[in-house]
Design a protein around this motif. Structure first.
Motif, short mmCIF file in Angstrom:
data_model
loop_
_atom_site.label_atom_id
_atom_site.label_comp_id
_atom_site.label_asym_id
_atom_site.label_seq_id
_atom_site.Cartn_x
_atom_site.Cartn_y
_atom_site.Cartn_z
N ARG A 104 -3.29 -3.10 -33.09
CA ARG A 104 -2.45 -4.20 -33.09
C ARG A 104 -1.05 -3.76 -33.72
O ARG A 104 0.15 -4.32 -33.37
CB ARG A 104 -3.11 -5.32 -34.08
N GLU A 105 -1.19 -2.84 -34.85
CA GLU A 105 -0.01 -2.29 -35.38
C GLU A 105 0.96 -1.58 -34.47
O GLU A 105 2.00 -1.44 -34.24
CB GLU A 105 -0.35 -1.74 -36.61
N ARG A 113 -11.93 -9.51 -27.53
CA ARG A 113 -11.03 -8.86 -28.50
C ARG A 113 -10.36 -7.82 -27.78
O ARG A 113 -9.10 -7.76 -27.73
CB ARG A 113 -11.87 -8.31 -29.47
N GLY A 132 -9.18 -1.37 -33.99
CA GLY A 132 -8.44 -2.77 -33.65
C GLY A 132 -7.08 -3.09 -34.38
O GLY A 132 -6.01 -3.12 -33.80
N ALA A 133 -7.16 -2.94 -35.72
CA ALA A 133 -5.80 -2.95 -36.42
C ALA A 133 -4.88 -1.93 -35.99
O ALA A 133 -3.64 -2.26 -35.96
CB ALA A 133 -6.37 -2.92 -37.74
N ARG A 151 -2.15 -7.23 -23.67
CA ARG A 151 -0.81 -7.39 -24.58
C ARG A 151 -0.08 -5.87 -24.23
O ARG A 151 1.11 -5.84 -23.63
CB ARG A 151 -0.89 -7.42 -26.01
N LEU A 163 -6.13 -7.26 -26.54
CA LEU A 163 -5.34 -6.06 -26.73
C LEU A 163 -4.63 -5.35 -25.68
O LEU A 163 -3.48 -5.02 -25.65
CB LEU A 163 -6.10 -5.29 -27.81
#
Length: 215
Positions: free
Chosen positions: A72-73, A121, A68-69, A128, A125
């Motif tokens: 996002r990055e 979640r 997930g992180a 986006r 993502l």
């Protein structure tokens, strides 16, 4: 004499177990993709499968913890690229970054190119990512540098192809996927090529195809 119930793990032990599971899951996903055995992950961490399910009741919970992180990055980096680059350079960089992210990590390749219906979640993502793809494509088409009959679905199918190429050639020719990408980029250019055969996938068909890849 009644059996003594084992004491519940302390918060410190629970945190340690969770981090162990994430570490071993990352290794398994990198090598085997998102369908890696959860039992194998727990076993490699020297933990019971019940411990894994206490921390991550569903496979997607573990996927989000691992990737997930990172995603996002990754999305933030793509957005910055589109903010600073011209239409063609932005479009090319978007596809290069997206395809290169798959190299050497089968799990991230799977995570980026699939849908997980019902999980808010991952849906957020992926929505986006789709918005950024639409932006890159729209800017390039408006500037007249990408053919108008290219759609988001064509970009996703390029991603699928690049992921498979990276998987099968990674050990013998790690950069082979980039050659294929540039061949495809030439096909996307607005240079008056032949009309594309057949209609593109519509949004519903694309979503179904991305979701079915988890079967």
């Amino acid at each position: 004499m009644p059996a003594v119930e084992p004491a519940p793990p302390s918060r410190r032990d629970a945190r340690r177990n969770r981090e162990l599971l994430i570490t071993h899951a990352r290794t398994a996903f990198v090598e085997q993709g998102l369908t890696a055995s959860l039992e194998g992950i727990a076993r490699s961490a020297n933990l019971a499968i019940g411990t894994l399910y206490r921390h991550f009741p569903h496979r997607t919970d573990l996927l989000v913890a691992v990737y997930g992180a990172t995603l996002r990055e990754f999305l933030g980096g793509i957005e910055s690229t589109l903010d600073s680059a011209g239409p063609w350079d932005g479009f090319r960089a978007f596809l290069d970054v997206l395809c290169s992210a798959q190299v050497g990590d089968r799990g991230f390749s799977d995570f980026v190119s699939r849908r997980f219906p019902g999980d808010e979640r991952t849906e957020a993502l992926h929505n986006r990512l789709c918005q950024l793809a639409e932006r890159a494509l729209a800017q390039a088409q408006k500037a007249g540098v990408v053919r108008l009959d290219v759609t988001n679905a064509d970009l996703v199918m390029l991603l699928w192809a690049g992921g498979k190429i990276a998987e099968v050639t990674g050990k013998v020719a790690p950069g082979a996927w980039r050659r294929n990408l540039h061949v495809a980029l030439d096909g996307f250019r607005a240079t008056g090529g032949d009309a594309l055969p057949g209609p593109p996938l519509d949004d519903a068909q694309l979503y179904q195809a991305m979701a079915r890849s988890n079967d």
